[in-house]
Design a protein around this motif. Structure first.
Motif, PDB file in Angstrom:
ATOM      1  N   LEU A  67      20.581   7.958  23.795  1.00  0.00           N
ATOM      2  CA  LEU A  67      19.751   7.716  25.345  1.00  0.00           C
ATOM      3  C   LEU A  67      18.447   7.453  25.615  1.00  0.00           C
ATOM      4  CD1 LEU A  67      21.912   9.836  28.319  1.00  0.00           C
ATOM      5  CD2 LEU A  67      21.947   7.248  27.688  1.00  0.00           C
ATOM      6  N   ALA A  68      18.183   7.655  24.317  1.00  0.00           N
ATOM      7  CA  ALA A  68      16.603   7.696  23.976  1.00  0.00           C
ATOM      8  C   ALA A  68      15.813   5.889  23.976  1.00  0.00           C
ATOM      9  CB  ALA A  68      16.114   8.274  22.401  1.00  0.00           C
ATOM     10  N   TYR A  69      17.113   5.469  24.096  1.00  0.00           N
ATOM     11  CA  TYR A  69      16.486   3.514  23.794  1.00  0.00           C
ATOM     12  C   TYR A  69      16.722   3.429  25.324  1.00  0.00           C
ATOM     13  CZ  TYR A  69      17.482   2.714  18.736  1.00  0.00           C
ATOM     14  OH  TYR A  69      18.379   3.170  18.099  1.00  0.00           O
ATOM     15  N   GLY A  70      17.334   3.566  26.132  1.00  0.00           N
ATOM     16  CA  GLY A  70      17.342   3.356  27.189  1.00  0.00           C
ATOM     17  C   GLY A  70      15.730   3.851  28.016  1.00  0.00           C
ATOM     18  N   GLY A  71      15.744   5.470  27.303  1.00  0.00           N
ATOM     19  CA  GLY A  71      14.416   5.926  28.153  1.00  0.00           C
ATOM     20  C   GLY A  71      13.082   5.505  27.488  1.00  0.00           C
ATOM     21  N   LEU A  72      12.850   4.395  26.457  1.00  0.00           N
ATOM     22  CA  LEU A  72      12.086   3.596  25.529  1.00  0.00           C
ATOM     23  C   LEU A  72      11.987   1.906  26.541  1.00  0.00           C
ATOM     24  CD1 LEU A  72      12.445   4.110  21.486  1.00  0.00           C
ATOM     25  CD2 LEU A  72      10.417   4.578  23.024  1.00  0.00           C
ATOM     26  N   PHE A  73      13.275   1.304  26.560  1.00  0.00           N
ATOM     27  CA  PHE A  73      13.694   0.572  27.805  1.00  0.00           C
ATOM     28  C   PHE A  73      12.582   0.799  29.024  1.00  0.00           C
ATOM     29  CE2 PHE A  73      14.664  -2.157  30.504  1.00  0.00           C
ATOM     30  CZ  PHE A  73      14.684  -3.705  29.672  1.00  0.00           C
ATOM     31  N   LEU A  74      12.797   1.388  30.029  1.00  0.00           N
ATOM     32  CA  LEU A  74      12.294   2.503  31.129  1.00  0.00           C
ATOM     33  C   LEU A  74      10.590   2.812  30.696  1.00  0.00           C
ATOM     34  CD1 LEU A  74      12.808   2.694  34.112  1.00  0.00           C
ATOM     35  CD2 LEU A  74      13.123   4.872  33.313  1.00  0.00           C
ATOM     36  N   ILE A  75      10.723   2.845  29.801  1.00  0.00           N
ATOM     37  CA  ILE A  75       8.463   3.657  29.598  1.00  0.00           C
ATOM     38  C   ILE A  75       8.286   2.082  29.334  1.00  0.00           C
ATOM     39  CG2 ILE A  75       7.063   4.627  28.642  1.00  0.00           C
ATOM     40  CD1 ILE A  75       9.094   6.627  27.895  1.00  0.00           C
ATOM     41  N   ILE A  76       7.830   1.091  28.383  1.00  0.00           N
ATOM     42  CA  ILE A  76       8.202   0.549  28.306  1.00  0.00           C
ATOM     43  C   ILE A  76       7.680  -1.145  29.281  1.00  0.00           C
ATOM     44  CG2 ILE A  76       7.732  -1.616  27.459  1.00  0.00           C
ATOM     45  CD1 ILE A  76       6.804   0.920  25.251  1.00  0.00           C
ATOM     46  N   PHE A  77       9.549  -0.747  30.286  1.00  0.00           N
ATOM     47  CA  PHE A  77       9.415  -2.150  31.514  1.00  0.00           C
ATOM     48  C   PHE A  77       7.921  -1.641  32.237  1.00  0.00           C
ATOM     49  CE2 PHE A  77      11.114  -2.131  35.942  1.00  0.00           C
ATOM     50  CZ  PHE A  77      11.104  -3.816  35.489  1.00  0.00           C
ATOM     51  N   VAL A  78       8.431  -0.512  33.180  1.00  0.00           N
ATOM     52  CA  VAL A  78       7.478   0.674  33.743  1.00  0.00           C
ATOM     53  C   VAL A  78       5.995  -0.328  33.451  1.00  0.00           C
ATOM     54  CG1 VAL A  78       6.438   1.903  35.236  1.00  0.00           C
ATOM     55  CG2 VAL A  78       9.167   2.123  34.668  1.00  0.00           C
ATOM     56  N   GLU A  79       5.119   0.869  32.244  1.00  0.00           N
ATOM     57  CA  GLU A  79       3.684   0.190  31.694  1.00  0.00           C
ATOM     58  C   GLU A  79       3.361  -1.139  31.582  1.00  0.00           C
ATOM     59  OE1 GLU A  79       1.056   0.278  28.697  1.00  0.00           O
ATOM     60  OE2 GLU A  79       2.181  -0.465  28.887  1.00  0.00           O
ATOM     61  N   THR A  80       4.615  -2.060  32.089  1.00  0.00           N
ATOM     62  CA  THR A  80       4.202  -3.381  31.717  1.00  0.00           C
ATOM     63  C   THR A  80       4.211  -3.854  33.249  1.00  0.00           C
ATOM     64  OG1 THR A  80       5.939  -4.348  30.951  1.00  0.00           O
ATOM     65  CG2 THR A  80       4.133  -3.786  29.182  1.00  0.00           C
ATOM     66  N   GLY A  81       5.187  -3.803  33.640  1.00  0.00           N
ATOM     67  CA  GLY A  81       6.073  -4.179  34.675  1.00  0.00           C
ATOM     68  C   GLY A  81       5.776  -3.371  36.807  1.00  0.00           C
ATOM     69  N   VAL A  82       4.814  -2.129  36.962  1.00  0.00           N
ATOM     70  CA  VAL A  82       4.731  -1.501  37.795  1.00  0.00           C
ATOM     71  C   VAL A  82       3.037  -1.139  37.641  1.00  0.00           C
ATOM     72  CG1 VAL A  82       5.455   0.675  39.075  1.00  0.00           C
ATOM     73  CG2 VAL A  82       6.869  -0.920  37.877  1.00  0.00           C
TER      74      VAL A  82
END
Length: 207
Positions: free
Chosen positions: A12-27
């Motif tokens: 599930l680490a891949y999902g965690g990575l996706f979430l962090i990068i998405f939030v850091e650039t998208g929120v």
């Protein structure tokens, strides 16, 4: 530490990575999450005999996260714009961050979308500013795609090739600090220039 948390997630680490990068650039309210240093670290963890991550998964996954985050931020800026920055005392929507990003955009033009990828805080605010009317979506998308590919490609690849050099491994935390410091230098330079120009303008008015 974020990396330890990710490693504890297993697949599930891949999902965690996706979430962090998405939030850091998208929120727009989350500019403090790790970006460059995280990409470099996972790139390093993808090297060696027993890699924690697979490059073939990291590249498309993180590029998609960065691109989707940018687009989310663009449309937030388009819909809400300056209304979020009306309160000068806001601890979240700080006007100084908005002004820095606008100055960065004004100086570098459309290519600022790509350049901002490598500058913390500005990276988070740039798509928002573009959405506020500084750039049409079609033009923004072209620069956003290019920026996502370059940012993820350079940082992850850099971690993969340099992260397992004995000296780097031995001083990994110091290297990460160095990456963070180098990445904020453009922002510091822009701020100092802005301060200098403001001082000169004030001196001109007083004459």
């Amino acid at each position: 530490m974020i990396i330890e948390w990710l490693q504890s997630l297993g697949p599930l680490a891949y999902g965690g990575l996706f979430l962090i990068i998405f939030v850091e650039t998208g929120v727009v309210v989350m500019p403090f999450l790790p970006g460059d240093s995280l990409l470099f670290t996972v790139g390093a963890l993808a090297a060696g005999e027993k890699p924690a991550f697979m490059l073939g998964v990291l590249y498309p996954l993180l590029m998609a996260a960065a691109l989707l985050g940018d687009n989310c931020n663009y449309f937030l800026g388009k819909k809400f714009g300056r209304n979020l920055f009306n309160n000068p005392n806001s601890k979240i929507f700080k006007r100084e961050n908005l002004y820095k990003t606008e100055a960065f955009f004004a100086k570098h033009g459309p290519k600022a979308i790509i350049m901002a990828r490598f500058v913390p805080i500005v990276r988070t605010f740039m798509p928002f500013v573009a959405g506020m009317g500084a750039m049409t979506y079609g033009r923004f998308l072209a620069f956003s795609v290019t920026g996502a590919i370059l940012w993820v490609g350079i940082c992850v690849t850099g971690g993969y090739f340099f992260g397992n050099i004995p000296f780097v491994k031995k001083n990994f935390e110091l290297v990460l600090i160095g990456i963070i410091l180098v990445s904020v230098l453009p922002m510091v330079f822009e701020y100092l220039q802005h301060q200098k120009q403001a001082k000169l303008a004030k001196e001109e008015e007083s004459r």
